[in-house]
Design an enzyme around this catalytic site. Sequence first.
Site, mmCIF file in Angstrom:
data_model
loop_
_atom_site.group_PDB
_atom_site.id
_atom_site.type_symbol
_atom_site.label_atom_id
_atom_site.label_comp_id
_atom_site.label_asym_id
_atom_site.label_seq_id
_atom_site.Cartn_x
_atom_site.Cartn_y
_atom_site.Cartn_z
ATOM 1 N N ASP A 297 0.829 -1.194 0.000
ATOM 2 C CA ASP A 297 0.000 0.000 0.000
ATOM 3 C C ASP A 297 0.875 1.260 0.000
ATOM 4 O OD1 ASP A 297 -2.974 0.733 0.530
ATOM 5 O OD2 ASP A 297 -1.886 1.986 1.978
ATOM 6 N N GLU B 195 1.563 -0.525 -5.027
ATOM 7 C CA GLU B 195 0.408 0.316 -5.311
ATOM 8 C C GLU B 195 0.885 1.757 -5.436
ATOM 9 O OE1 GLU B 195 -3.705 2.028 -3.404
ATOM 10 O OE2 GLU B 195 -1.764 2.106 -2.443
#
Lengths: 659, 659
Positions: A390, A419
């Site tokens: 993330d 990401e």
Amino acid sequence: MTIAATTDRNDVLPTAAMSETAPPRVAIEVVRPVVDQGRFAAKASVAEPVTVVADVFADGHERLAAAATFRQSVTGTEVTVPLVAVGNDRWSAQAVLDEVGPWTFTVVGWIDPWEYWRHSILARHEAGLDISVELGDGLGLLERAGQAGDPVERLRGADVSVALDDNLAATMASWASTLDGLAVSAAYPLHVARARAAHGAWYELFPRSLADGGETANPDTRSHGTLVDLVDRLDYVADLGFQVLYLPPIHPIGLTARKGPENSLVAGPHDPGSPWAIGGSAGGHTAIHPDLGTFGDFDRVVARADELGLEIALDLAFQCAPEHPWVTEHPDWFAHRSDGSIRTAENPPKRYEDIYPIDFTTDDWQALWAELANVVRCWVSHGVRIFRVDNPHTKPFAFWEWMIAEIRSETPDVIFLAEAFTRPRVAERLGKLGFDQSYGYFTWKREAWELTEYFGDMSKRTLDYLRTNVWPNTPDILTDQLQSGGRAMFEARLILASMISANWGVYGPAYELGESAAVRTPGEDYARSEKYEVRHWELTHPDSLAPLMRRLNIIRSHHPALHTDQYRVLHPCDDPGLFCFSKQNHDRSDTVIVIVNVAADMHRSGLVHLNLEALGLEADQPFDVEDLLADATYHWQGSDNYVSLDPHGPIAHILRVVR
Amino acid sequence: MTIAATTDRNDVLPTAAMSETAPPRVAIEVVRPVVDQGRFAAKASVAEPVTVVADVFADGHERLAAAATFRQSVTGTEVTVPLVAVGNDRWSAQAVLDEVGPWTFTVVGWIDPWEYWRHSILARHEAGLDISVELGDGLGLLERAGQAGDPVERLRGADVSVALDDNLAATMASWASTLDGLAVSAAYPLHVARARAAHGAWYELFPRSLADGGETANPDTRSHGTLVDLVDRLDYVADLGFQVLYLPPIHPIGLTARKGPENSLVAGPHDPGSPWAIGGSAGGHTAIHPDLGTFGDFDRVVARADELGLEIALDLAFQCAPEHPWVTEHPDWFAHRSDGSIRTAENPPKRYEDIYPIDFTTDDWQALWAELANVVRCWVSHGVRIFRVDNPHTKPFAFWEWMIAEIRSETPDVIFLAEAFTRPRVAERLGKLGFDQSYGYFTWKREAWELTEYFGDMSKRTLDYLRTNVWPNTPDILTDQLQSGGRAMFEARLILASMISANWGVYGPAYELGESAAVRTPGEDYARSEKYEVRHWELTHPDSLAPLMRRLNIIRSHHPALHTDQYRVLHPCDDPGLFCFSKQNHDRSDTVIVIVNVAADMHRSGLVHLNLEALGLEADQPFDVEDLLADATYHWQGSDNYVSLDPHGPIAHILRVVR
């Protein structure tokens, strides 16, 4: 302007000193694949041969030979391939590297006097000129190379056909490589990943939405899905043909400033909170949310997935809810402000009080980084080999570079997906320093010209270090195209994503069930987002796109051309609503041509102008293309072929070239 | 395949060890100008600022600062310039480096917390949010930076305008560069040449053709021009506006296998031979041909040239006629064949018996290379600072790299021009390893599309290491365009060469007198070539193009835009016979637009589509262009402007943009 700390530079002074031995005459330049001059490892995999390219040349009219040698840095395995001249002093070869892990390669080049001699004597012989001196020169070379017997005898007998002997020439070329003057390039690093890093189909779901109960029930009391429910759902995902099942964070969720439905600032007593607000009384990044289950349940998920050929990918979100254990155990792992408070995430003038970013530059950074690596080790010990990271672009590059190398040195087959929805240079850097894959900007590339720009030069430039994993949606991104485009747009984006990229993923069941309501417009947030509430999905809905998903994944599994992005070519279409690309595998034995009505708004038709040279097709040879979606076959010839696609008819052709 | 000698490779093993200090968070990539990762020095000169570019970025939302520091490797002079963000994480600046010689430069980048603080407090202040914590944060930063007095007092008084103080911000940025975490790029080499390397107009002539006598006299008895004649001819060359006078070899010429007129194999008793067959009883590369004169005469040539602002360039042709002193003194400097004979130059099946190439890989190579450098030193000691190197691509790269560095370390202002009419990679390598200039392929780029290709991407790619010196003719190259194109073609090629390149040259007086007869067609050899016989030229011929040459060189001297190729832009023309380009200097204060009827065969007219953005012109603002050839002024507006050029009218416009 005065700048400190430039005193330790390694100044390059002109060196006029002559070397001890004569320097090599062969120059080696423009070696590929090389990332930032070898500062970072180029990406390769066991799934396809790596293509090495270099400019190799010398002064004068010499004949050269060249090779590339690859060495696995841990096991010492060596692979050497001869390079072949492909014109304009460029040389190339493909090498199969079938061990995962760190490799290096060097390109070597040398002068091959026998090759020049062959050329010379044959030219003079054909011109009817005297070759007595050449015969002597050739004998001299054979003697130096330690050759005896047949070739020497034949040359003594003035038998020029010795110069035609290719086996002898190969032997003499190898001998020449042992002489002084071999030019050796730098050793360039290459990371050979396992096949799943190179190609795969990903599916994302929220396990807490898996419980029975029906969508109409009161969301406040809707039952919370568990890892046991997930075990049951694995068949559905595997049957759709996916290889990776990615789960949002499964850890305890913070209570302080917990978000309510629709990202509201106040949560009700039954609101489950965002899985990305990690940490609570039950633990942090190495704990499982009590409502989801236990490590025993998790191990059963991994085991059952493995039986089905599925891999579980976990989320690595290195940030903390205020009650994460680290906040009290290691307050110095978080930045403090002038009033003594912990600095929260911010984007001036806004602040986000519900999440504490970790201060990666804390004085205690070494302990912190080690602990973060331990988080990964924890899940590796439970069988996880794929991590979706993330927001890696908000943490230091050096951390990722260290952490990925550290984990890989212990467990070489771990895969990291970044990401990195951020600026291009930053996303590319993350690819360079070790992330196996990166979400790309595909989600927002809507028009054919945008797709052309994105998948054309831009993606070619980064091919050596950035593997793109393309998604038509994520829990954070419901594009306005999907909000308003209807079923045809859902089909078009599904086909595009699954066909154009060796790695693709989808957030379901929202996607196959056509979830298209946004919380507000303009905006990309799902209404009633699973990030903030438990949902229930009717998988058996007759309009589900699951059958198309399944068919696309089956096509992918049958076609090696779809397992790599190295040989992707875009082909112009007359209609600006049509987009065409082809994919091939490394030896061109498989060719798939895809044409999509990407506008998905109305009937689109016109000529597609195939780049036949790139496809290895002859302009005057007709060829058959078999439509893998429609089970039809068309007879094509030449570069220009007519296509017609409709939101109500087929929205795309997926064509296998029949050879 | 087995390859030897790869054991000393510097393998790159994955390092999972954590560093002692926290690594810098700032990344520096894609630094320019850098040639082959710093393996070679990029080219710069004192004639114009060097533009440095780099991608500089960090994780997160940090505000950065960056700078480039240049250091003269010999004198230690340092120049530091702040880099300015130009978008997409790219930074740039121009630096004036006014000392000739080797330099290195580094790019540094660092996080500037004050800049982020300014942004943060102003954003919250404008949004009407509480800023008490920000005020405290700002005070903390000022304290750490050792600031006291006014800014501290103002901030204590909640005076947000402290954040608007740009001088304070610059001070705080400098302070931030002293903190831990400064990112420093590698040190990249840069060779700063004197201005003449960057721009100049060259003229080539054969001194032996300078004697009076008349072209109709018997060539066998035609009197041999001398260096004394050359002293008289210098005024003519200087008056034409040239800065460099290049002389073919002035050394003794071999008798063995001497070439006769038209490159015939047998020379008559009075044939002077090719100046490139160097060496005779009077000496070799450090001797002067007795018929030309003495070193005293040569010194007078150099002295008079200097008075006129002309530099003498000599030819370096490292090859020997059979009676060159080295052949007997150092037989091992030449390669021998199996029959004991010295290997002659060859291109199978042909051999050239009149010239012995030097064997640069002889076991005695160190003595040989040293002696070749001594040849250069000899002429340097007689005031020569420019050398035109004959066929450098047939000698080892390492020799040139060593020799040029050696000579430059003694005499930094020496300039080398490579006569590298060879394959692109080889020619480019010579530029990389130190040649200041290289003949380009301009001579054979005839059509507008060929010129576009050549001066477009191809020449942009090599801008950091290859300075092209373009010639419409040489003693070896009389193109078929010039053979058949008539006066208009001579004019067109003259204008093109002198305007498109900061460095140009011409072989005269053959060019200004329109010499167009080839010895045979197809072919590019001049009839009655001066390479093999003494000629006499009627400089006062009324059709001479000397006035045009003079005018072009005067235009060049008046326009800094014509002193660099860095800011050259090509502009499309509707008529395929028209070719348009513009040139600007580094600050865009001078703009010259040139349109040439390159076909020179008939009337050509049509629109020229100017790239206004590249020129810094507004589409809605009219501008005047003054024709420097025709003394006319035109009123233009927008990108599309009409042009009409004729073989009998003006063949080109040279337009100064009036600002």
